[in-house]
Design a protein around this motif. Structure first.
Motif, PDB file in Angstrom:
ATOM      1  N   TYR A  99     -10.433  -7.220   7.955  1.00  0.00           N
ATOM      2  CA  TYR A  99     -11.108  -5.958   7.651  1.00  0.00           C
ATOM      3  C   TYR A  99     -10.673  -5.416   6.285  1.00  0.00           C
ATOM      4  N   ARG A 100     -11.579  -4.667   5.669  1.00  0.00           N
ATOM      5  CA  ARG A 100     -11.277  -4.026   4.395  1.00  0.00           C
ATOM      6  C   ARG A 100     -11.830  -2.604   4.361  1.00  0.00           C
ATOM      7  N   PHE A 101     -11.154  -1.783   3.576  1.00  0.00           N
ATOM      8  CA  PHE A 101     -11.563  -0.399   3.351  1.00  0.00           C
ATOM      9  C   PHE A 101     -12.153  -0.313   1.952  1.00  0.00           C
ATOM     10  N   LEU A 102     -13.374   0.199   1.843  1.00  0.00           N
ATOM     11  CA  LEU A 102     -14.056   0.286   0.552  1.00  0.00           C
ATOM     12  C   LEU A 102     -14.390   1.729   0.223  1.00  0.00           C
ATOM     13  N   ILE A 103     -14.203   2.103  -1.035  1.00  0.00           N
ATOM     14  CA  ILE A 103     -14.641   3.405  -1.510  1.00  0.00           C
ATOM     15  C   ILE A 103     -15.073   3.273  -2.971  1.00  0.00           C
ATOM     16  N   TYR A 104     -16.222   3.886  -3.277  1.00  0.00           N
ATOM     17  CA  TYR A 104     -16.728   3.869  -4.649  1.00  0.00           C
ATOM     18  C   TYR A 104     -16.706   5.291  -5.191  1.00  0.00           C
ATOM     19  N   LEU A 105     -16.039   5.490  -6.348  1.00  0.00           N
ATOM     20  CA  LEU A 105     -15.966   6.801  -6.982  1.00  0.00           C
ATOM     21  C   LEU A 105     -16.985   6.888  -8.110  1.00  0.00           C
ATOM     22  N   THR A 106     -17.898   7.820  -7.988  1.00  0.00           N
ATOM     23  CA  THR A 106     -18.956   7.959  -8.998  1.00  0.00           C
ATOM     24  C   THR A 106     -18.410   8.440 -10.326  1.00  0.00           C
ATOM     25  N   SER A 107     -17.360   9.276 -10.316  1.00  0.00           N
ATOM     26  CA  SER A 107     -16.814   9.809 -11.570  1.00  0.00           C
ATOM     27  C   SER A 107     -16.185   8.716 -12.423  1.00  0.00           C
ATOM     28  N   LEU A 108     -15.595   7.714 -11.768  1.00  0.00           N
ATOM     29  CA  LEU A 108     -14.942   6.617 -12.498  1.00  0.00           C
ATOM     30  C   LEU A 108     -15.805   5.368 -12.563  1.00  0.00           C
ATOM     31  N   LYS A 109     -16.933   5.404 -11.813  1.00  0.00           N
ATOM     32  CA  LYS A 109     -17.791   4.211 -11.716  1.00  0.00           C
ATOM     33  C   LYS A 109     -16.953   2.998 -11.308  1.00  0.00           C
ATOM     34  N   LYS A 110     -16.159   3.194 -10.281  1.00  0.00           N
ATOM     35  CA  LYS A 110     -15.199   2.166  -9.879  1.00  0.00           C
ATOM     36  C   LYS A 110     -15.134   2.053  -8.365  1.00  0.00           C
ATOM     37  N   GLN A 111     -15.072   0.816  -7.883  1.00  0.00           N
ATOM     38  CA  GLN A 111     -14.915   0.563  -6.456  1.00  0.00           C
ATOM     39  C   GLN A 111     -13.482   0.142  -6.158  1.00  0.00           C
ATOM     40  N   TYR A 112     -12.926   0.730  -5.096  1.00  0.00           N
ATOM     41  CA  TYR A 112     -11.604   0.364  -4.618  1.00  0.00           C
ATOM     42  C   TYR A 112     -11.762  -0.415  -3.317  1.00  0.00           C
ATOM     43  N   GLU A 113     -10.939  -1.434  -3.160  1.00  0.00           N
ATOM     44  CA  GLU A 113     -11.040  -2.311  -1.997  1.00  0.00           C
ATOM     45  C   GLU A 113      -9.644  -2.613  -1.480  1.00  0.00           C
ATOM     46  N   ILE A 114      -9.380  -2.200  -0.241  1.00  0.00           N
ATOM     47  CA  ILE A 114      -8.060  -2.371   0.344  1.00  0.00           C
ATOM     48  C   ILE A 114      -8.136  -3.321   1.536  1.00  0.00           C
ATOM     49  N   ASN A 115      -7.341  -4.376   1.474  1.00  0.00           N
ATOM     50  CA  ASN A 115      -7.235  -5.321   2.580  1.00  0.00           C
ATOM     51  C   ASN A 115      -6.353  -4.697   3.663  1.00  0.00           C
ATOM     52  N   LEU A 116      -6.893  -4.497   4.858  1.00  0.00           N
ATOM     53  CA  LEU A 116      -6.129  -3.867   5.935  1.00  0.00           C
ATOM     54  C   LEU A 116      -5.219  -4.847   6.657  1.00  0.00           C
ATOM     55  N   ASN A 117      -5.379  -6.129   6.409  1.00  0.00           N
ATOM     56  CA  ASN A 117      -4.580  -7.143   7.100  1.00  0.00           C
ATOM     57  C   ASN A 117      -3.288  -7.390   6.331  1.00  0.00           C
ATOM     58  N   ASN A 118      -2.290  -6.545   6.597  1.00  0.00           N
ATOM     59  CA  ASN A 118      -1.035  -6.633   5.867  1.00  0.00           C
ATOM     60  C   ASN A 118       0.120  -7.147   6.714  1.00  0.00           C
ATOM     61  N   THR A 119      -0.178  -7.631   7.914  1.00  0.00           N
ATOM     62  CA  THR A 119       0.860  -8.186   8.785  1.00  0.00           C
ATOM     63  C   THR A 119       0.358  -9.503   9.372  1.00  0.00           C
ATOM     64  N   ASP A 120       1.204 -10.132  10.176  1.00  0.00           N
ATOM     65  CA  ASP A 120       0.832 -11.389  10.818  1.00  0.00           C
ATOM     66  C   ASP A 120       0.046 -11.161  12.108  1.00  0.00           C
ATOM     67  N   PHE A 121      -0.131  -9.895  12.499  1.00  0.00           N
ATOM     68  CA  PHE A 121      -0.821  -9.577  13.745  1.00  0.00           C
ATOM     69  C   PHE A 121      -2.305  -9.313  13.499  1.00  0.00           C
ATOM     70  N   SER A 122      -3.110  -9.522  14.523  1.00  0.00           N
ATOM     71  CA  SER A 122      -4.507  -9.104  14.468  1.00  0.00           C
ATOM     72  C   SER A 122      -4.554  -7.579  14.473  1.00  0.00           C
ATOM     73  N   ILE A 123      -5.548  -7.007  13.779  1.00  0.00           N
ATOM     74  CA  ILE A 123      -5.645  -5.556  13.713  1.00  0.00           C
ATOM     75  C   ILE A 123      -6.996  -5.082  14.241  1.00  0.00           C
TER      76      ILE A 123
END
Length: 208
Positions: free
Chosen positions: A67-91
Motif C-alpha cells: 500500500y501507498r499514501f499519495l497526496i498532490y499539492l497544487t501550490s507546489l505542483k508536486k506529488q508525494y508518495e509514501i510506501n506504508l510497508n516499512n516492516t516485515d509484517f503484512s499491513i
C-alpha cells in the motif's frame, strides 16, 4: 451565483484530482482490509492556496499487502508518495481522517500484537513542506496488556499508557509522560521511511 461557485469547485476538484498519478500496478483503495469500512479519497485545501488537494490510499494489484499514501499539492505542483510497508509484517490500512487541516493515515500490522500506527501530517507554509506533527502507536505487549503511545512532534511531549486487564475485567491503567526534542519539528513526509519509523517507535520505549 451558487451554481457558479459549485461549477468552480468542480473545476478545481477535477484539475487537482487529475494531477495525481497512480503508480503502475496500483489502484485506489476503497475498502479497509482491517475493518471492512469504506475508504474515501480526501479533498481538502491542505496547502492553503484556495485550490483543493487530493489524498489517496492505493494498493498493488499484483503484490499482497502493498500500500501507498499519495497526496498532490497544487501550490507546489508536486506529488508525494509514501510506501506504508516499512516492516516485515503484512499491513492493513484504515480510513483517512481530517481535523483542522490535519490529515491522519493509519494502518495495523499482522500478528498477535495487533500493532497499529497513526500518523498525523500538516502543511508547513513557512518551510513549504508536509510536516509530521503526531505519531501514535498501540500494540499488545502481553495477552492481557495493551500499550498506547502518543508523541507530539510539535512540542516534543509523549505519553505512554499501559492498560492491564484484571481477572475481574477491571482495567488498571498506568500513564507515563516524557519529553523528546530530538525529532521536534524535524520530521517531514519525505523522510518518513522505515528507518525513521523505527526511531519514532523507540521514543518513550523505557516506559513500555
Amino acid at each position: 451565483m451558487k451554481i457558479y461557485f459549485s461549477f468552480l469547485f468542480l473545476i478545481f476538484y477535477t484539475v487537482s484530482y487529475s494531477q495525481i498519478k497512480i503508480p503502475k500496478d496500483f489502484i485506489e483503495l476503497t475498502e479497509s482490509p482491517a475493518n471492512g469500512k469504506k475508504i474515501e479519497k480526501v479533498v481538502i485545501d491542505f496547502d492553503d492556496d484556495s485550490i483543493n488537494d487530493v489524498v489517496l490510499l492505493v494498493e498493488n494489484e499484483k503484490e499482497f499487502s502493498s500500500y501507498r499514501f499519495l497526496i498532490y499539492l497544487t501550490s507546489l505542483k508536486k506529488q508525494y508518495e509514501i510506501n506504508l510497508n516499512n516492516t516485515d509484517f503484512s499491513i492493513y490500512p484504515i480510513e483517512l481522517s481530517t481535523v483542522n487541516n490535519t490529515i491522519q493515515f493509519a494502518y495495523f500490522e499482522d500478528g498477535t500484537a495487533t500493532s497499529g500506527r497513526f500518523i498525523k501530517i500538516r502543511y508547513n507554509s513557512k518551510r513549504k513542506k508536509i510536516q509530521v506533527i503526531g505519531y501514535d502507536t498501540e500494540y499488545k505487549s502481553l495477552p492481557t496488556e495493551r500499550i498506547e503511545k502518543s508523541y507530539n512532534l510539535l512540542t516534543g511531549k509523549y505519553i505512554v499508557k499501559r492498560t492491564k486487564l484484571g481477572g475481574d475485567s477491571i482495567n488498571k491503567i498506568e500513564e507515563y509522560s516524557g519529553q523528546n526534542d530530538f525529532f521536534k519539528n524535524k520530521v517531514f513526509l519525505e523522510n518518513l521511511n522505515a528507518e525513521m519509523i523505527k526511531k519514532l517507535d523507540d521514543v518513550g520505549s523505557k516506559y513500555e
